[in-house]
Motif scaffolding. Structure first.
Motif, PDB file in Angstrom:
ATOM      1  N   ASP A  51      69.711  43.613  32.588  1.00 56.96           N
ATOM      2  CA  ASP A  51      69.291  44.259  33.804  1.00 56.96           C
ATOM      3  C   ASP A  51      70.758  45.132  34.115  1.00 56.96           C
ATOM      4  OD1 ASP A  51      67.422  42.740  34.881  1.00 56.96           O
ATOM      5  OD2 ASP A  51      68.421  41.067  35.397  1.00 56.96           O
ATOM      6  N   GLN A  52      71.517  45.541  33.143  1.00 53.88           N
ATOM      7  CA  GLN A  52      72.557  46.448  33.017  1.00 53.88           C
ATOM      8  C   GLN A  52      72.130  47.810  32.786  1.00 53.88           C
ATOM      9  OE1 GLN A  52      75.397  45.192  34.425  1.00 53.88           O
ATOM     10  NE2 GLN A  52      74.562  43.375  34.675  1.00 53.88           N
ATOM     11  N   LEU A  53      72.804  49.005  32.980  1.00 59.09           N
ATOM     12  CA  LEU A  53      72.503  50.169  32.748  1.00 59.09           C
ATOM     13  C   LEU A  53      72.288  50.524  31.332  1.00 59.09           C
ATOM     14  CD1 LEU A  53      72.179  52.965  33.896  1.00 59.09           C
ATOM     15  CD2 LEU A  53      74.683  53.507  33.766  1.00 59.09           C
ATOM     16  N   ILE A  99      69.133  57.264  23.545  1.00 57.94           N
ATOM     17  CA  ILE A  99      68.691  56.282  22.957  1.00 57.94           C
ATOM     18  C   ILE A  99      69.690  56.394  21.673  1.00 57.94           C
ATOM     19  CG2 ILE A  99      66.872  54.969  21.426  1.00 57.94           C
ATOM     20  CD1 ILE A  99      66.582  54.913  24.435  1.00 57.94           C
ATOM     21  N   PRO A 100      70.484  55.356  21.047  1.00 58.28           N
ATOM     22  CA  PRO A 100      71.123  56.107  19.897  1.00 58.28           C
ATOM     23  C   PRO A 100      70.352  56.002  18.687  1.00 58.28           C
ATOM     24  CG  PRO A 100      71.600  53.582  20.973  1.00 58.28           C
ATOM     25  CD  PRO A 100      70.441  54.098  21.778  1.00 58.28           C
ATOM     26  N   GLU A 101      70.582  56.828  17.792  1.00 59.48           N
ATOM     27  CA  GLU A 101      70.383  57.108  16.530  1.00 59.48           C
ATOM     28  C   GLU A 101      70.563  56.161  15.504  1.00 59.48           C
ATOM     29  OE1 GLU A 101      68.091  59.407  15.703  1.00 59.48           O
ATOM     30  OE2 GLU A 101      68.105  60.228  17.562  1.00 59.48           O
ATOM     31  N   ASP A 102      69.689  56.132  14.448  1.00 59.32           N
ATOM     32  CA  ASP A 102      70.437  55.087  13.196  1.00 59.32           C
ATOM     33  C   ASP A 102      70.440  53.742  13.575  1.00 59.32           C
ATOM     34  OD1 ASP A 102      70.133  57.750  11.808  1.00 59.32           O
ATOM     35  OD2 ASP A 102      72.166  58.015  12.261  1.00 59.32           O
ATOM     36  N   ILE A 103      69.699  52.978  14.698  1.00 60.53           N
ATOM     37  CA  ILE A 103      69.853  51.652  15.187  1.00 60.53           C
ATOM     38  C   ILE A 103      68.556  51.248  15.138  1.00 60.53           C
ATOM     39  CG2 ILE A 103      70.277  50.045  16.933  1.00 60.53           C
ATOM     40  CD1 ILE A 103      72.913  51.867  17.445  1.00 60.53           C
ATOM     41  N   THR A 115      75.552  48.171  22.974  1.00 58.32           N
ATOM     42  CA  THR A 115      76.830  48.619  22.913  1.00 58.32           C
ATOM     43  C   THR A 115      76.942  50.257  22.621  1.00 58.32           C
ATOM     44  OG1 THR A 115      77.353  46.356  22.106  1.00 58.32           O
ATOM     45  CG2 THR A 115      78.916  48.287  21.691  1.00 58.32           C
ATOM     46  N   GLU A 116      76.016  50.560  21.681  1.00 57.21           N
ATOM     47  CA  GLU A 116      75.874  52.073  21.330  1.00 57.21           C
ATOM     48  C   GLU A 116      75.537  53.179  22.478  1.00 57.21           C
ATOM     49  OE1 GLU A 116      77.369  53.579  18.717  1.00 57.21           O
ATOM     50  OE2 GLU A 116      78.017  51.480  18.405  1.00 57.21           O
ATOM     51  N   ARG A 117      74.348  52.544  23.342  1.00 56.88           N
ATOM     52  CA  ARG A 117      73.854  53.354  24.378  1.00 56.88           C
ATOM     53  C   ARG A 117      75.081  53.283  25.417  1.00 56.88           C
ATOM     54  NH1 ARG A 117      70.018  53.050  28.856  1.00 56.88           N
ATOM     55  NH2 ARG A 117      68.908  55.337  28.863  1.00 56.88           N
ATOM     56  N   MET A 118      75.633  52.014  25.555  1.00 56.30           N
ATOM     57  CA  MET A 118      76.788  52.125  26.680  1.00 56.30           C
ATOM     58  C   MET A 118      77.925  53.351  26.604  1.00 56.30           C
ATOM     59  SD  MET A 118      79.587  49.217  27.993  1.00 56.30           S
ATOM     60  CE  MET A 118      78.078  48.140  28.465  1.00 56.30           C
ATOM     61  N   LYS A 119      78.096  53.427  25.165  1.00 53.93           N
ATOM     62  CA  LYS A 119      78.955  54.595  24.817  1.00 53.93           C
ATOM     63  C   LYS A 119      78.573  55.797  25.253  1.00 53.93           C
ATOM     64  CE  LYS A 119      81.048  52.010  21.126  1.00 53.93           C
ATOM     65  NZ  LYS A 119      81.147  51.826  19.335  1.00 53.93           N
ATOM     66  N   ILE A 120      76.941  56.328  24.677  1.00 53.31           N
ATOM     67  CA  ILE A 120      76.385  57.517  25.142  1.00 53.31           C
ATOM     68  C   ILE A 120      76.340  57.604  26.530  1.00 53.31           C
ATOM     69  CG2 ILE A 120      73.971  58.652  24.798  1.00 53.31           C
ATOM     70  CD1 ILE A 120      73.742  57.072  22.153  1.00 53.31           C
ATOM     71  N   LEU A 121      76.041  56.869  27.482  1.00 51.54           N
ATOM     72  CA  LEU A 121      75.860  56.776  28.743  1.00 51.54           C
ATOM     73  C   LEU A 121      77.243  56.950  29.364  1.00 51.54           C
ATOM     74  CD1 LEU A 121      73.297  54.108  29.683  1.00 51.54           C
ATOM     75  CD2 LEU A 121      72.877  56.554  29.311  1.00 51.54           C
ATOM     76  N   LYS A 122      78.230  56.409  28.852  1.00 50.20           N
ATOM     77  CA  LYS A 122      79.676  56.577  29.392  1.00 50.20           C
ATOM     78  C   LYS A 122      80.139  57.916  29.189  1.00 50.20           C
ATOM     79  CE  LYS A 122      84.451  55.094  29.059  1.00 50.20           C
ATOM     80  NZ  LYS A 122      85.344  54.375  28.408  1.00 50.20           N
TER      81      LYS A 122
END
Length: 140
Positions: A51-53, A99-103, A115-122
């Protein structure tokens, strides 16, 4: 509110948008996690993360209804009942929705996706809000 900052080009007054769980919330029950061979030691954490961002996006209401409880990877690459692709341009969809690439987008890779999408969103939120990060000070 945060999701609206991430999707500034959407016409909120003209189209009904839903908050969508990228990996459907219904997949995070103990029974479904077991069925999908997710190790039991991950269940509690994943159930909190769902339920997190990083697992949320805005999606047109009709599109979200058609996606429903389908695994994200299956929906993204799949077709509807008329044999029409669910997503016309997958690469554009991934860019537009951070949406992260290569995952691999299968449920078994939820933690890495999250984790990867959190970095992109941040990075995007920092950019949108024009947040200045303090320079690192060197101490001697």
């Amino acid at each position: 509110m945060i999701l609206s900052l991430l999707y500034p080009n959407l016409k909120f007054g003209q189209i009904k948008f839903h908050q969508d769980h990228i990996q459907p919330a219904s997949l995070f029950t103990d029974a479904k996690l077991r069925k999908n061979n997710i190790p039991e030691d991950k269940w509690k954490n994943w159930q909190e993360m769902k339920d997190q961002l990083p697992n949320l996006q805005l999606m047109e209401g009709d599109e979200n209804k058609s996606k429903s409880a389908t695994l994200f990877k299956e929906w993204l690459e799949g077709t509807d009942s008329n044999n029409t692709s669910n997503v016309g341009d997958i690469d554009k969809f991934k860019i537009d929705n951070y949406i992260p690439e290569d995952i691999d987008l299968g449920l078994e890779n939820f933690e890495e996706f999250y984790t990867e999408r959190m970095k992109i969103l941040k990075d995007k939120i920092v950019n949108v809000l024009d947040v200045k990060t303090p320079e690192k000070k060197e101490y001697t």
